[in-house]
Design an enzyme around this catalytic site. Structure first.
Site, short mmCIF file in Angstrom:
data_model
loop_
_atom_site.label_atom_id
_atom_site.label_comp_id
_atom_site.label_asym_id
_atom_site.label_seq_id
_atom_site.Cartn_x
_atom_site.Cartn_y
_atom_site.Cartn_z
N ARG A 1 1.20 -1.31 -0.47
CA ARG A 1 -0.21 -0.06 0.13
C ARG A 1 0.36 1.49 -0.18
NH1 ARG A 1 -3.21 -3.24 -0.82
NH2 ARG A 1 -5.13 -3.78 0.46
N GLU B 1 -5.27 3.70 5.81
CA GLU B 1 -4.30 4.00 4.64
C GLU B 1 -5.09 4.49 4.23
OE1 GLU B 1 -6.04 1.26 0.81
OE2 GLU B 1 -6.00 -0.53 2.59
N SER C 1 -10.52 -0.30 3.54
CA SER C 1 -10.21 -1.26 3.99
C SER C 1 -9.71 0.44 5.46
CB SER C 1 -8.87 -1.44 4.33
OG SER C 1 -8.73 -2.99 4.09
N1 EPU Z 1 -11.61 -10.93 10.03
C1 EPU Z 1 -11.30 -11.17 11.06
N2 EPU Z 1 -12.60 -10.10 11.61
C2 EPU Z 1 -13.72 -9.47 9.89
C3 EPU Z 1 -12.85 -9.74 9.37
C4 EPU Z 1 -11.58 -10.16 8.61
O1 EPU Z 1 -10.99 -11.38 12.39
O2 EPU Z 1 -14.44 -9.06 10.21
C5 EPU Z 1 -9.79 -11.78 10.07
C6 EPU Z 1 -9.53 -12.90 9.14
O3 EPU Z 1 -9.52 -14.06 10.31
C7 EPU Z 1 -9.49 -12.98 7.94
C8 EPU Z 1 -8.29 -12.32 8.10
O4 EPU Z 1 -9.04 -11.04 8.89
O5 EPU Z 1 -9.39 -14.72 7.80
C9 EPU Z 1 -8.37 -11.46 7.11
O6 EPU Z 1 -9.07 -10.94 6.35
P1 EPU Z 1 -9.78 -10.89 4.76
O7 EPU Z 1 -9.42 -11.60 3.81
O8 EPU Z 1 -11.61 -9.81 4.85
O9 EPU Z 1 -8.44 -9.85 4.07
P2 EPU Z 1 -7.99 -7.97 5.32
O10 EPU Z 1 -6.63 -8.43 5.52
O11 EPU Z 1 -8.95 -7.67 6.03
C10 EPU Z 1 -6.99 -7.67 2.80
C11 EPU Z 1 -6.87 -6.00 2.49
C12 EPU Z 1 -7.93 -5.73 1.28
C13 EPU Z 1 -7.70 -7.04 0.63
C14 EPU Z 1 -8.15 -8.24 1.24
C15 EPU Z 1 -8.47 -9.49 0.10
C16 EPU Z 1 -5.35 -4.12 3.40
C17 EPU Z 1 -5.82 -2.92 4.72
N3 EPU Z 1 -6.70 -5.09 2.79
O12 EPU Z 1 -7.63 -7.12 3.89
O13 EPU Z 1 -7.65 -4.85 1.35
O14 EPU Z 1 -9.49 -6.77 -0.10
O15 EPU Z 1 -7.13 -7.95 1.76
O16 EPU Z 1 -7.19 -9.72 -0.21
O17 EPU Z 1 -4.51 -4.99 2.93
C18 EPU Z 1 -8.68 -2.17 1.13
O18 EPU Z 1 -7.34 -2.29 1.07
O19 EPU Z 1 -9.02 -1.18 0.83
C19 EPU Z 1 -8.61 -3.49 0.86
C20 EPU Z 1 -9.90 -3.71 1.21
#
Ligand code: EPU
Length: 351
Positions: free
Chosen positions: A168, A343, A246
């Site tokens: 990012r 972010e 995010s």
């Molecule tokens: N989780 C929770 N609670 C929640 C949601 C998620 O505990 O409410 C935990 C779960 O264990 C899950 C883990 O967090 O396995 C990861 O969640 P997710 O797969 O949704 O990915 P993320 O790390 O939260 C990142 C990016 C997203 C992108 C997704 C999928 C960042 C800051 N965010 O989210 O990007 O879509 O991976 O690759 O790196 C964005 O940047 O705006 C964005 C949406």
């Protein structure tokens, strides 16, 4: 005919940020023809004023008004600029909608952008924060970025290395006063048959989603479809409820801290970091564990679908959203000793 550029005084930006918070700018400059950018930026009304580049407005929080002029690029042409059969170069102007580019590239039979389907925002914003999802970052697909260098007052073309992409992060994000991204060039692949595409399926539920849909030999379009369904399920749609995706980056920590936390909280997701020996933690998990999912302070809230997404239930101000974000970060820091960073770019306040 669309004007080459247009300067408006006292512009309302409420509909130009996906949080939908009220904000204004003393000047709004809209440039539809990139060849006139230098001339437009030189308008006497804008001299000496700070300039804020606005794409789809999906990656910023107005915690105050824009301090000077706001620039929006309308130029949105998409074109194949070199075709070697298997490798194809595509150029997209900054004002194009990101998801429209992804779908257009699939219509051309090209693969490489499918994991990035449905990310809100414009093409010009994509390299700035190096958008990423489902195991792919846009920097992996970019060969060059065209930009206006405000320091030199000229157009430049930066190759991938000069863009210095990180998680990012990019050269453009680190020096926002200097760069205006005007177009992006991608290298994509044309598989001989749709199911021979090199696809990234190993991340965050894509394989499961394809299996559930009964797809055995996926094409790039199938992957885009799976990503779209996962995103629609997990992330609130900014067209229905104000948000900027995010709100926090996943924090990068030392391997020691990651291991200590993992020992205390065996379910904490830990990913490889930006470089060894760092690790990346799940900000969503940390926030969820502090009980914030679905929380609300007035109209500023945390999505009940995803703990990483702040939402505007209607009449929240940017300041209220920022205060909520600070309270979340403080509680995560108190409980886990981990500092969260936003972010989106915060305008009009310091984090
Ligand atoms: N989780 C929770 N609670 C929640 C949601 C998620 O505990 O409410 C935990 C779960 O264990 C899950 C883990 O967090 O396995 C990861 O969640 P997710 O797969 O949704 O990915 P993320 O790390 O939260 C990142 C990016 C997203 C992108 C997704 C999928 C960042 C800051 N965010 O989210 O990007 O879509 O991976 O690759 O790196 C964005 O940047 O705006 C964005 C949406």
């Amino acid at each position: 005919m669309t004007a080459l550029y247009r300067l408006q005084r006292e512009a309302d930006l409420t509909k130009r940020n996906t949080f939908g918070v009220p904000a204004r700018a003393p000047w709004l400059l809209e440039v539809n023809d990139l060849s006139t950018l230098g001339e437009a930026l030189d308008l006497p009304q804008l001299r000496g004023l700070p300039l804020l580049m606005l794409g789809g407005g999906s990656n910023l929080l107005f915690a105050g008004d824009a301090p000077g002029a706001v620039l929006a690029l309308g130029a949105s042409a998409l074109a194949v600029v070199a075709d070697e059969g298997e490798r194809v170069r595509v150029r997209a102007e900054a004002g194009a909608n990101w998801h429209a580019l992804v779908m257009w590239s699939l219509d051309q039979g090209l693969c490489g952008l499918e994991n990035l389907a449905l990310i809100p925002g414009s093409v010009g914003a994509a390299p700035i924060q190096n958008i990423g999802a489902y195991g792919v970052e846009v920097g992996d697909r970019i060969v060059a970025v065209e930009a206006w260098d405000r320091q030199a007052g000229s157009r430049v073309r930066l190759d991938r290395e000069a863009c210095a992409f990180g998680y990012r992060d990019s050269a453009f994000k680190r020096d926002p006063e200097r760069w205006i991204v005007t177009a992006v060039e991608f290298e994509l692949l044309r598989p001989r048959t749709p199911t021979e595409a090199p696809l990234r399926l190993d991340y965050a539920g894509i394989g499961e989603e394809l299996a559930a849909a009964g797809v055995q030999a996926p094409s790039a379009r199938d992957v885009a479809g799976a990503v779209i369904r996962i995103r629609q399920r997990k992330l609130p749609d900014p067209a229905r409820i104000g948000n900027a995706g995010s709100f926090f980056k996943n924090p990068i920590v030392t391997v020691e801290l990651a291991e200590t936390l993992r020992a205390e909280h065996p379910r904490l997701p830990v990913f490889p970091g930006d470089a060894e020996p760092n690790r990346k933690l799940s900000a969503a998990w940390l926030i969820d564990a502090c009980g914030w999912k679905g929380a609300r302070r007035g109209d500023a809230g945390v999505s009940d679908a995803h703990a990483l997404v702040l939402v505007n239930h209607g009449a929240a101000s940017g300041t209220q959203l920022l205060e909520l974000a600070r309270a979340i970060a403080a509680s995560v820091h108190e409980r886990f000793g981990v500092a969260l960073e936003p972010e989106p770019r915060v305008i009009g306040a310091r984090w």
